[in-house]
Scaffold this active site. Sequence first.
Site, PDB file in Angstrom:
ATOM      1  N   GLY A 105      31.996   5.148  21.862  1.00 22.68           N
ATOM      2  CA  GLY A 105      32.164   4.204  22.978  1.00 22.68           C
ATOM      3  C   GLY A 105      32.344   4.944  24.301  1.00 22.68           C
ATOM      4  O   GLY A 105      31.771   4.571  25.339  1.00 22.68           O
ATOM      5  N   THR A 126      37.374  13.356  18.527  1.00 23.82           N
ATOM      6  CA  THR A 126      37.787  12.398  17.489  1.00 23.82           C
ATOM      7  C   THR A 126      38.024  13.169  16.206  1.00 23.82           C
ATOM      8  O   THR A 126      37.315  14.147  15.941  1.00 23.82           O
ATOM      9  CB  THR A 126      36.712  11.307  17.260  1.00 23.82           C
ATOM     10  OG1 THR A 126      36.967  10.671  15.991  1.00 23.82           O
ATOM     11  CG2 THR A 126      35.304  11.850  17.216  1.00 23.82           C
ATOM     12  N   ASP A 128      37.402  12.022  13.349  1.00 21.29           N
ATOM     13  CA  ASP A 128      36.528  11.483  12.294  1.00 21.29           C
ATOM     14  C   ASP A 128      35.249  12.282  12.050  1.00 21.29           C
ATOM     15  O   ASP A 128      34.592  12.089  11.031  1.00 21.29           O
ATOM     16  CB  ASP A 128      36.144  10.035  12.631  1.00 21.29           C
ATOM     17  CG  ASP A 128      37.362   9.122  12.685  1.00 21.29           C
ATOM     18  OD1 ASP A 128      38.282   9.317  11.872  1.00 21.29           O
ATOM     19  OD2 ASP A 128      37.390   8.224  13.551  1.00 21.29           O
ATOM     20  N   ARG A 163      50.098  11.584 -13.407  1.00 20.24           N
ATOM     21  CA  ARG A 163      49.812  10.600 -12.375  1.00 20.24           C
ATOM     22  C   ARG A 163      48.389  10.768 -11.830  1.00 20.24           C
ATOM     23  O   ARG A 163      47.848  11.877 -11.849  1.00 20.24           O
ATOM     24  CB  ARG A 163      50.808  10.852 -11.235  1.00 20.24           C
ATOM     25  CG  ARG A 163      51.145   9.654 -10.448  1.00 20.24           C
ATOM     26  CD  ARG A 163      52.212   9.984  -9.437  1.00 20.24           C
ATOM     27  NE  ARG A 163      53.554   9.671  -9.895  1.00 20.24           N
ATOM     28  CZ  ARG A 163      54.656  10.169  -9.347  1.00 20.24           C
ATOM     29  NH1 ARG A 163      54.572  11.021  -8.349  1.00 20.24           N
ATOM     30  NH2 ARG A 163      55.832   9.822  -9.794  1.00 20.24           N
ATOM     31  N   HIS A 250      48.200   7.314  10.454  1.00 20.75           N
ATOM     32  CA  HIS A 250      48.134   8.006  11.749  1.00 20.75           C
ATOM     33  C   HIS A 250      48.714   9.407  11.754  1.00 20.75           C
ATOM     34  O   HIS A 250      48.541  10.135  12.735  1.00 20.75           O
ATOM     35  CB  HIS A 250      48.786   7.147  12.837  1.00 20.75           C
ATOM     36  CG  HIS A 250      47.857   6.092  13.341  1.00 20.75           C
ATOM     37  ND1 HIS A 250      47.739   4.874  12.730  1.00 20.75           N
ATOM     38  CD2 HIS A 250      46.956   6.112  14.349  1.00 20.75           C
ATOM     39  CE1 HIS A 250      46.812   4.169  13.355  1.00 20.75           C
ATOM     40  NE2 HIS A 250      46.316   4.897  14.338  1.00 20.75           N
ATOM     41  N   ILE A 251      49.395   9.793  10.697  1.00 24.65           N
ATOM     42  CA  ILE A 251      49.879  11.174  10.610  1.00 24.65           C
ATOM     43  C   ILE A 251      48.688  12.140  10.794  1.00 24.65           C
ATOM     44  O   ILE A 251      48.842  13.246  11.310  1.00 24.65           O
ATOM     45  CB  ILE A 251      50.588  11.381   9.252  1.00 24.65           C
ATOM     46  CG1 ILE A 251      51.479  12.595   9.296  1.00 24.65           C
ATOM     47  CG2 ILE A 251      49.625  11.476   8.105  1.00 24.65           C
ATOM     48  CD1 ILE A 251      52.393  12.700   8.097  1.00 24.65           C
ATOM     49  N   GLN A 252      47.494  11.668  10.395  1.00 24.53           N
ATOM     50  CA  GLN A 252      46.292  12.527  10.482  1.00 24.53           C
ATOM     51  C   GLN A 252      45.873  12.797  11.923  1.00 24.53           C
ATOM     52  O   GLN A 252      45.118  13.714  12.193  1.00 24.53           O
ATOM     53  CB  GLN A 252      45.114  11.856   9.750  1.00 24.53           C
ATOM     54  CG  GLN A 252      45.341  11.688   8.275  1.00 24.53           C
ATOM     55  CD  GLN A 252      44.394  10.667   7.653  1.00 24.53           C
ATOM     56  OE1 GLN A 252      43.321  11.026   7.206  1.00 24.53           O
ATOM     57  NE2 GLN A 252      44.788   9.413   7.625  1.00 24.53           N
TER      58      GLN A 252
HETATM   59  P1  ATP Z   1      37.057   6.386  18.666  1.00 27.29           P
HETATM   60  O1  ATP Z   1      36.006   7.126  17.892  1.00 27.29           O
HETATM   61  O2  ATP Z   1      38.376   7.025  18.596  1.00 27.29           O
HETATM   62  O3  ATP Z   1      37.088   4.903  18.393  1.00 27.29           O
HETATM   63  P2  ATP Z   1      35.604   5.712  21.043  1.00 27.29           P
HETATM   64  O4  ATP Z   1      35.331   6.441  22.296  1.00 27.29           O
HETATM   65  O5  ATP Z   1      34.403   5.323  20.206  1.00 27.29           O
HETATM   66  O6  ATP Z   1      36.654   6.551  20.230  1.00 27.29           O
HETATM   67  P3  ATP Z   1      35.956   2.960  21.867  1.00 27.29           P
HETATM   68  O7  ATP Z   1      37.158   2.090  21.899  1.00 27.29           O
HETATM   69  O8  ATP Z   1      34.760   2.486  21.145  1.00 27.29           O
HETATM   70  O9  ATP Z   1      36.448   4.394  21.354  1.00 27.29           O
HETATM   71  O10 ATP Z   1      35.491   3.254  23.382  1.00 27.29           O
HETATM   72  C1  ATP Z   1      36.415   3.762  24.328  1.00 27.29           C
HETATM   73  C2  ATP Z   1      36.174   3.105  25.660  1.00 27.29           C
HETATM   74  O11 ATP Z   1      34.848   3.422  26.109  1.00 27.29           O
HETATM   75  C3  ATP Z   1      36.235   1.582  25.651  1.00 27.29           C
HETATM   76  O12 ATP Z   1      37.551   1.086  25.767  1.00 27.29           O
HETATM   77  C4  ATP Z   1      35.414   1.246  26.871  1.00 27.29           C
HETATM   78  O13 ATP Z   1      36.192   1.413  28.038  1.00 27.29           O
HETATM   79  C5  ATP Z   1      34.331   2.334  26.851  1.00 27.29           C
HETATM   80  N1  ATP Z   1      33.095   1.819  26.220  1.00 27.29           N
HETATM   81  C6  ATP Z   1      32.905   1.492  24.912  1.00 27.29           C
HETATM   82  N2  ATP Z   1      31.655   1.031  24.691  1.00 27.29           N
HETATM   83  C7  ATP Z   1      31.026   1.046  25.889  1.00 27.29           C
HETATM   84  C8  ATP Z   1      29.718   0.692  26.324  1.00 27.29           C
HETATM   85  N3  ATP Z   1      28.786   0.193  25.505  1.00 27.29           N
HETATM   86  N4  ATP Z   1      29.425   0.857  27.644  1.00 27.29           N
HETATM   87  C9  ATP Z   1      30.333   1.348  28.501  1.00 27.29           C
HETATM   88  N5  ATP Z   1      31.594   1.700  28.158  1.00 27.29           N
HETATM   89  C10 ATP Z   1      31.941   1.565  26.863  1.00 27.29           C
END
Ligand code: ATP
Length: 319
Positions: A105, A126, A128, A163, A250-252
């Site tokens: 995101g 991240t 993950d 176990r 969330h410990i991870q």
């Molecule tokens: P994680 O892998 O930890 O979930 P992430 O970056 O994928 O991290 P998201 O919550 O999906 O986490 O995105 C973080 C922020 O990025 C969102 O709160 C939003 O502000 C922004 N964001 C997400 N998707 C979009 C998009 N399609 N366009 C623009 N901004 C975005």
Amino acid sequence: MLRKIGILTSGGDSPGMNAAIRAVTRTALANGIEVVGIHDGYKGLVEGLYEPFNRHSVSETIAKGGTILGSARLPEFKEEAVQLKGVEKLKENQIDAVVVIGGDGTYRGADALTKLGVNCIALPGTIDNDIEGTDYTIGFDTALNTIVDCVDKLRDTSNSHHRCSVVEVMGNRCGDLAIYSGISCGAEILITPETGYDEEAVLEKLRYLENQGKNHAIVIVSEKVCDVKSLADKISRVTGFAGRATILGHIQRGGSPTPSDRVLASRMGAKAVELLVEGIGGHCVGIRNNEIVSMPIEECVGMPRSSRRRFYRLFDRLV
Ligand code: ATP
């Protein structure tokens, strides 16, 4: 001419984000570029939560988990009107470019800002390891170490009690934390998005292991694939093992980053500034075969992560 860059962390936090913030800050300052720390991700970018950084702003942070800049989610940042507000705020503060650290995101947000005229570079932050374009993300190694430490401890106690420990790890639909910890801990069974979940096959395998004389077993399960509590109950009911579920949770995400994560974050942070100095925006940074690389964000967002099939083959050979 690049005079001032902003830096932010967004999405879920991960150990090593501070090392990346530090590397971006120190590399930029060494190039005569001013740095602004943007608090609370894209929310802070739009609201103007900006803090001028000097080299001491990032002192004593490399060993700290979490992120000194904080992270927040702003779903509205998907809307162009909100992104334009962010662009305005950056312009008001003479910020020419932004480095963002986060997941998929966060990458999309950086791509959108670049298309609106503010060069952005995205770093994969991240635990993950679910981002295409890089072999490893910042925080993965630390989370893996935490999991291995926990599972080793569970193995000690499960050994003494006939176990079967069913351990849920994170991964957000990516099995890397599970497969790497499964190999590292000598787990007997893996359940990940890649393996799928076949309850009868799992129970059958446990009965087979029992017949082979095993008195304990570890099952590593990626989150969101099956209910570990129900599986552990079923194991207690239909096999000779006492099933026990543990959700690491969330410990991870916490803890001081490992040296590997600190080095990775430092290399990626320095690369982000190099790219911006070259006038490149809309790229994400990755590591491929131990080389730091970059590519257009568009090539990575929403893409399925490249397969770890050879790791699964190895796991099967070792059980
Ligand atoms: P994680 O892998 O930890 O979930 P992430 O970056 O994928 O991290 P998201 O919550 O999906 O986490 O995105 C973080 C922020 O990025 C969102 O709160 C939003 O502000 C922004 N964001 C997400 N998707 C979009 C998009 N399609 N366009 C623009 N901004 C975005």
